[in-house]
Enzyme design. Structure first.
Site, PDB file in Angstrom:
ATOM      1  N   PRO A 433      28.378  -0.169  -6.163  1.00 51.54           N
ATOM      2  CA  PRO A 433      28.918   1.121  -5.784  1.00 51.54           C
ATOM      3  C   PRO A 433      27.541   2.179  -5.655  1.00 51.54           C
ATOM      4  CG  PRO A 433      30.098   0.362  -7.505  1.00 51.54           C
ATOM      5  CD  PRO A 433      29.247  -0.534  -7.365  1.00 51.54           C
ATOM      6  N   TYR A 593      31.186   9.439 -17.217  1.00 57.92           N
ATOM      7  CA  TYR A 593      32.296  10.249 -16.521  1.00 57.92           C
ATOM      8  C   TYR A 593      33.213   9.883 -17.541  1.00 57.92           C
ATOM      9  CZ  TYR A 593      29.264   9.772 -12.583  1.00 57.92           C
ATOM     10  OH  TYR A 593      28.117   9.836 -11.851  1.00 57.92           O
TER      11      TYR A 593
END
Length: 777
Positions: A433, A593
């Site tokens: 990613p 996150y």
């Protein structure tokens, strides 16, 4: 993490302030009076070389021990080091050449099975004999050798000599006396080892494991003369204590080691030589010189004995120092050039040595691997020996390991298929990613189509999207893509349709995540992690802790209602992802996150059921995983990305990472995508080639779940090596695919592979061979 060493007793210093530090090397011209502290191989060779290059020099070596005193037994020298000695001093080289024992094989003995690999090329001789040869050469050249003499402090010698060479070893008094300048970092490690000898020559370099009732022990052995071998026995500290070695004297330890490895020794005894159990320490210095004093060898740096580097590095230091002294008009320039030349080489060696050291520290997690895979893993542990390298050295051994792995004939390991639940990936390459920050209101556009489509056409088994956010408030930047609206889902469906139609056989995966406290920031190229100049949105997190105090906003701690709302956002996004046609879903629980923020003790300070112990910190990420898994189609796999270490004191430990991975695997995760860090800004990563893969390796060994390895994997040779060694099942690469969207297809072409795991799109087949280049003279 490394730490500065504890304060140690300082050597006595001269009484005057002027003499309390080395002299500043201002004067031009070569140094004529040289003092060498330490009579080991590095110090002696430096003395001989400098005297040979300029007979007018007055060179004195101080050695606290007698000429015949030495510790350890054999010394391994590489052909590269010997070549440098030959070019610098043919007399020393010829003397060494006559003494060297050479061999090519490595024997790996594991659970009674001996695997032999050839073509490695070793040369060794006895340490005592090496010292005798260097003593003779120094005497012949007129170097003053002062044995049984403690050297005066370097600062004192610096007042009467032009150059002071501190070759005083790992416990360097010179370094300790001026640690505020050299700024050493000394890192102790987790194994104990002892140097012994056997009175017969092993046929090869031998590694052997012993799985005892107390734990795993290992033997490193190699010949160094026609009738002798070095034998090193090593084990984890806790194994050493459990076995009672901490209560044994030298003779008892020696006899005990001989008994444990009796089969390797053929029932023979071992002998000691002032042998003591030692914990290896890695020494790193911020500076190698101070005024007219310079560190070489173990005083400046250490590298674990398992890659045979100590004497090699010391001798190469001496070669480089002598060369730079001859090439520069002032001592200051020469010492600066010496360090500039040697530091990159040493740092590379230390990275390889650290990888090797840690491999042996974690040996207990590897013993269940089949013998040949275990041997391949051992041979490639430092990353200096690779699959391609071994194929050149020993193609028969490499062919056998490939067959065991399941490679069809002519197929590199990276082009073998891999199955995750109902999805079969045609090869082991994943496009990692990569955040693009070019979406509009969370809607992926043409840039996403071209970016992901191009990588899919480039041949990997799996292409991952960037982190796709589950809500507008869960974005990192205004340019992040999302799946919180049907419009976004339709845009993603356009991209998945292109990949499935134009790049059949390539799977497309979606990574779902929420920014947590790292949201509401500018795009990366506008100021990474910096808040927006305007239009910021409120943040939520496990605890009200800003990412950077005084820079980023303080998030609101999620209450029960907030937790439920976020969980529902993930499930709604997962439903849309399924309708959009994604083949795989990855839950982003890494990099600080939102879900990662719950897992790390550095970012989760909650006192309710969602904080405290690791069980509590895992609770919400597991609830989200369960909710997503329930709505994600049964036949499609789910993976989880984790940060296996925070690279910061007090953060997630390697042991906790294993527990985290085990928890997700137990809930149905089909693979763990093992990343590290980016959780707190004060992190201190140990960057280097494939630097994150040991964490994937550990999770794979401990949990038995497939893992995706990431982190500075840049070559197809690295990929093949990691797969064959059993350290990873899939390898994810990001930057290489930015540099070359057809990285996988080019890797196939470079390896001569033309099979079904790397098909060229029909319009591109004419480019499946490297284009001809112009003639070069």
């Amino acid at each position: 993490m490394t730490t500065r060493p504890e304060p140690t007793p300082r050597v006595a210093r001269p009484p005057t302030a002027e003499a309390a530090r080395p002299t500043t090397p201002e004067a031009a011209g070569p140094p004529l009076r040289i003092a060498v502290i330490g009579g080991g191989p590095g110090g002696l060779y430096a003395a001989a070389l400098l005297k040979r290059l300029d007979p007018a020099r007055e060179v004195t070596v101080w050695e606290r021990n007698a000429p015949s005193d030495t510790f350890g037994f054999g010394v391994v020298l590489s052909d590269e080091t010997l070549g440098g000695i030959r070019d610098a001093d043919p007399a020393v080289y010829e003397a060494l050449r006559r003494e060297l024992v050479r061999w090519d094989d490595i024997d790996v003995v594991h659970r009674g099975h001996r695997t032999t690999s050839t073509g490695h090329g070793f040369a060794a001789l006895g340490r005592r004999r090496l010292l005798e040869l260097l003593h003779a050469r120094c005497t012949e050249l007129g170097v003053r050798l002062r044995f049984r003499a403690e050297a005066p402090p370097a600062a004192e010698l610096a007042t009467t000599h032009d150059l002071v060479i501190a070759a005083d070893g790992v416990h360097s008094r010179t370094r300790e006396a001026h640690d505020d300048h050299f700024r050493p970092t000394v890192t102790p490690h987790r194994c104990r080892y002892i140097w012994l000898a056997a009175d017969f020559p092993f046929e090869a370099f031998r590694f052997e494991t012993a799985e005892t009732e107390h734990g795993v022990m290992q033997l490193h052995a190699y010949p160094f003369s026609a009738d002798s071998s070095t034998v090193i026995v090593e084990m984890r500290e806790e194994v050493w204590r459990a076995a009672g070695f901490d209560e044994l004297d030298e003779a008892e330890s020696t006899a005990r080691c001989a008994k444990i490895f009796a089969e390797a020794l053929g029932g023979r005894e071992l002998r000691a030589n002032n042998s003591a159990w030692t914990a290896f320490r890695t020494v790193v210095n911020e500076r190698w010189s101070y005024g007219n004093a310079v560190l070489i060898g173990d005083a400046a740096h250490t590298a674990h004995f398992s890659i045979g580097s100590g004497t090699k590095l010391a001798v190469e230091d001496a070669l480089a120092l002598a060369r730079q002294l001859g090439e520069h008009p002032t001592l200051s320039e020469a010492l600066t050039a010496y360090e500039a030349e040697r530091r990159p080489v040493v740092e590379s060696t230390q990275r390889a040595a650290l990888a090797s050291l840690r491999w042996f520290e974690e040996l207990a997690g590897r013993v269940d691997r089949p013998p040949r895979r275990f041997a391949f893993d051992l041979l490639t542990r430092s990353r200096r020996v690779t699959h391609a390298n071994l194929r050149l050295r020993d193609p028969a051994f490499t062919d056998t390991v490939e067959r065991d792995f399941g490679c069809p004939p002519g197929t590199p390991p990276m082009f073998t298929p891999f199955r995750l639940r109902g999805l079969t990936l045609r090869n082991r390459i994943v496009v990692s990613p990569m955040d693009l920050y070019v979406a509009e209101d969370g809607v992926p556009g043409d840039f996403h189509l071209v970016h992901l489509g191009a990588r899919a056409l480039g041949g990997p088994g799996l292409v991952m999207t960037e982190m796709v956010c589950v809500s507008a408030e869960g974005r990192i930047t205004p340019g992040c893509s999302g799946l919180w609206t049907d419009e976004q889902a339709d845009a993603w469906a356009r991209i998945t349709a292109f990949v499935h139609t134009r790049a059949p056989g390539t799977a497309l995966g979606v990574q779902l995540g929420h920014s947590g406290r790292k949201g509401s920031t500018r795009r990366m190229w506008e100021g990474i992690d910096q808040p927006l100049p305007e239009g910021n949105w409120p943040l939520v997190a496990a605890s009200p802790l800003p990412y950077r105090t005084g820079v980023n906003q303080t998030p609101h701690a999620l209450d029960r209602a907030g937790l439920a709302a976020v969980r529902e956002e993930f499930t709604a996004a997962a439903r849309r992802a399924a309708r959009s046609g994604f083949d795989l879903l990855e839950l982003h629980c890494a990099h600080g996150y939102l879900l990662s923020g719950f897992l790390s003790p550095l970012t989760n300070h909650r006192t309710d059921a969602y904080g405290g112990s690791l069980e509590g910190r895992l609770r919400f990420p597991l609830e989200v995983f369960d909710a997503v898994r329930e709505v994600w189609p049964e036949g499609r796999p789910m993976t989880v990305r984790v940060s296996a270490t925070d690279w910061a004191e007090g953060g997630t430990t390697a042991e906790e990472a294993v527990t985290i991975a085990r928890a997700f695997a137990a809930r149905g995760a089909d693979a763990i995508d093992v990343s590290t860090g980016q959780v707190v800004p004060e992190e201190r990563p140990e960057y280097g080639r494939s630097y994150q893969t040991p964490y994937a390796d550990r999770i794979r060994s401990a949990v038995g779940v497939p893992v995706i390895a990431v982190g500075a994997i840049s070559s197809w040779d690295d990929v093949n090596s990691l797969l064959l060694a059993g350290r990873a099942d899939l390898c994810a690469l990001a930057r290489p695919h930015l540099y070359d969207p057809h990285w996988t297809l080019h890797a196939a072409a470079e390896q001569g592979y033309e099979g079904p795991a790397a098909p060229w799109p029909a319009p591109y087949r004419a480019g499946s061979r490297p284009p001809p280049t112009g003639r070069r003279e």
